[in-house]
Design a protein around this motif. Structure first.
Motif, PDB file in Angstrom:
ATOM      1  N   PHE A  44       0.860  -1.189   0.000  1.00 20.74           N
ATOM      2  CA  PHE A  44       0.000   0.000   0.000  1.00 20.74           C
ATOM      3  C   PHE A  44       0.892   1.233   0.000  1.00 20.74           C
ATOM      4  O   PHE A  44       2.116   1.138   0.166  1.00 20.74           O
ATOM      5  N   THR A  48      -3.041   5.390  -1.087  1.00 17.84           N
ATOM      6  CA  THR A  48      -4.109   4.383  -1.037  1.00 17.84           C
ATOM      7  C   THR A  48      -4.748   4.361   0.343  1.00 17.84           C
ATOM      8  O   THR A  48      -5.943   4.083   0.473  1.00 17.84           O
ATOM      9  N   TRP A  53     -12.388   5.192  -0.116  1.00 17.22           N
ATOM     10  CA  TRP A  53     -12.855   4.046  -0.885  1.00 17.22           C
ATOM     11  C   TRP A  53     -14.369   3.891  -0.818  1.00 17.22           C
ATOM     12  O   TRP A  53     -14.990   3.409  -1.766  1.00 17.22           O
ATOM     13  N   ARG A  60     -10.382  -1.275  -0.767  1.00 24.32           N
ATOM     14  CA  ARG A  60      -8.936  -1.132  -0.868  1.00 24.32           C
ATOM     15  C   ARG A  60      -8.318  -2.490  -1.173  1.00 24.32           C
ATOM     16  O   ARG A  60      -8.742  -3.507  -0.648  1.00 24.32           O
TER      17      ARG A  60
END
Length: 284
Positions: A44, A48, A53, A60
């Motif tokens: 990650f 991110t 999300w 994710r």
């Protein structure tokens, strides 16, 4: 009073040693982390982790699941990113002082603000920092970029960049984006598709490679022309430009691009931080 003053002085020295030790230890472990990432792929990134999300309606995912190693990334994909984002990538040491100089001159002459961040700086920002538009972030980004250049090879920097960059809303990594937009692996992207993927990198939240807008089409054609100039390979065959999808050229990076001498001082970079922040504001 003398005893109290002496105690206070000793206390400050002690606290200073503790803070200095913590900073030294943190710096050591951070440098070790960057060094290990020469071989270890990150699952990650800071970007991110900060992505919303839920708003995107996605989950994710682990970047390693769709990681494409350097040897499987097409040369024309790498060249498209270099042509679009950082044409002096293989020459500079993390900060492109010549590009910063040119951007500052252009701002003074025309008032136009454009970025001068290198691919290495973008790797540093995506991995460890945030999109925050501050002087501190840009300064830290510069330091991390220099460390990355110190420990990694250029090929490794490109590999990491292509596997962590955002190519569309919540579309991190070139493999995920390639599968979504073109239904094929990143290793099978054509020069034309690679150029369109590179087109969205400056603003992946607002631009997508497909369906291609007029801007994406024009910008990707510009990238293809620059790919030709950098590699010496004709990516725009005449009289049928569309036939480029059937070609399988193997571009070779040349060192023939004229370069301005890299400046000894980082003062120019510090002057450019404000310009970068202004550009981030425009893009966001």
């Amino acid at each position: 009073m003398e005893k109290q003053s002496s105690f206070t002085s000793k206390s400050w020295r002690w606290y200073g040693k503790v803070i200095g030790g913590v900073l030294l230890g943190w710096s050591f472990w951070f440098c070790l982390l960057i060094f290990l990432m020469l071989w270890v792929n990150p699952p990650f990134t800071a970007f991110t982790l900060q992505e919303n999300w839920e708003e995107l309606g996605k989950e994710r995912y682990n970047l390693r699941e769709s990681w494409v190693p350097d040897e499987q990334l097409p040369n024309h994909l790498k060249l498209a990113v270099i042509a679009s984002e950082d044409q002096r990538f293989r020459e500079h040491w993390g900060l492109d002082m010549a590009a910063i100089d040119k951007a500052l001159e252009e701002r003074e002459r025309s008032g136009r603000v454009r970025g001068a961040s290198t691919i290495t700086q973008q790797v540093a920002k995506n991995l460890f920092l945030s999109p925050a538009q501050t002087y501190l972030r840009k300064a830290v980004e510069a330091g991390i970029a220099i460390l990355i250049e110190l420990f990694w090879t250029k090929d490794r920097i490109l590999e990491v960049y292509l596997n962590i960059a955002e190519f569309g809303p919540g579309m991190f990594g070139v493999e995920k984006a390639s599968q979504f937009y073109y239904g094929r692996s990143a290793s099978q992207l054509t020069p034309k598709q690679s150029a369109r993927m590179a087109t969205v990198l400056p603003s992946p939240k607002r631009i997508e490679p497909e369906p291609a807008s007029d801007y994406v089409v024009q910008r990707s054609q510009w990238i293809l022309r620059n790919m030709q100039q950098l590699s010496g390979i004709r990516y725009l065959p005449k009289p049928k430009p569309d036939s480029m999808d059937t070609l399988k050229p193997k571009p070779v990076f040349l060192d023939s691009v004229d370069m301005k001498a890299i400046q000894d001082s980082l003062g120019t970079y510090l002057d450019s931080i404000l310009m970068e922040i202004q550009l981030d504001s425009v893009n966001n």
